[in-house]
Design a protein around this motif. Structure first.
Motif, PDB file in Angstrom:
ATOM      1  N   ASN A  41       0.809  -1.224   0.000  1.00 45.14           N
ATOM      2  CA  ASN A  41       0.000   0.000   0.000  1.00 45.14           C
ATOM      3  C   ASN A  41       0.841   1.273   0.000  1.00 45.14           C
ATOM      4  OD1 ASN A  41      -2.987  -0.784   0.235  1.00 45.14           O
ATOM      5  ND2 ASN A  41      -1.943  -2.190   1.614  1.00 45.14           N
ATOM      6  N   GLU A  44      -0.325   5.265  -0.269  1.00 40.86           N
ATOM      7  CA  GLU A  44      -1.638   5.516   0.336  1.00 40.86           C
ATOM      8  C   GLU A  44      -1.498   6.391   1.572  1.00 40.86           C
ATOM      9  OE1 GLU A  44      -4.464   4.605  -1.060  1.00 40.86           O
ATOM     10  OE2 GLU A  44      -3.428   3.490  -2.625  1.00 40.86           O
ATOM     11  N   VAL A  46      -2.241   7.211   5.343  1.00 39.22           N
ATOM     12  CA  VAL A  46      -2.519   6.381   6.512  1.00 39.22           C
ATOM     13  C   VAL A  46      -2.401   7.192   7.796  1.00 39.22           C
ATOM     14  CG1 VAL A  46      -1.752   4.218   5.441  1.00 39.22           C
ATOM     15  CG2 VAL A  46      -0.111   5.611   6.689  1.00 39.22           C
ATOM     16  N   PHE A  95      -6.350   3.182   6.866  1.00 42.64           N
ATOM     17  CA  PHE A  95      -6.190   3.571   5.466  1.00 42.64           C
ATOM     18  C   PHE A  95      -7.378   4.434   5.078  1.00 42.64           C
ATOM     19  CE2 PHE A  95      -3.690  -0.231   5.914  1.00 42.64           C
ATOM     20  CZ  PHE A  95      -2.570   0.023   5.141  1.00 42.64           C
TER      21      PHE A  95
END
Length: 121
Positions: A41, A44, A46, A95
């Motif tokens: 990921n 992304e 977070v 997320f």
């Protein structure tokens, strides 16, 4: 190899932060590990919760920039800096959908008007 110039969320600006070559976590031993999930990921946004000591949770937020065997690096696009974090203290990772962010910046430490160490409650 990861193309650092194409990471989502970095506004097309090549970051100037040196990291080691990417690690391949797609091995039998690493499948299902925190490192594998996080490395899948990269790019992304977070919010990461860390357990500090035995009873304190600290949150940090940013764009997941790099995952190593013992640390992760977040890119804080609000302040244009990088945060290197101990992976073994991570307890939860949130997320966010593209374009969504938390209502506050968890990277800002609370102001402390208590300069002399006296707690007034």
């Amino acid at each position: 190899m990861i193309n650092r110039n194409s990471r989502r969320g970095l506004n097309g600006v090549p970051p100037e932060f040196t990291t080691p070559p990417p690690i391949d976590f797609d091995t039998e031993e690493m499948r299902g590990s925190m490192q594998k999930i996080l490395s899948d990921n990269i790019g992304e946004f977070v919010v990461v919760e860390f357990l500090i000591g035995t009873d304190r949770i600290m949150r940090k937020q940013g764009i997941l920039y790099f995952v190593g065997t013992s640390y992760v690096t977040l890119y804080d696009d609000d302040s244009n800096n990088f945060i290197v974090c101990d992976i073994f203290s991570i307890k939860f990772v949130y997320f966010y959908f593209p374009g969504q962010r938390p209502n506050r910046n968890y990277n800002l430490l609370p102001s402390n008007n208590n300069i002399n160490g006296n707690n007034q409650r």
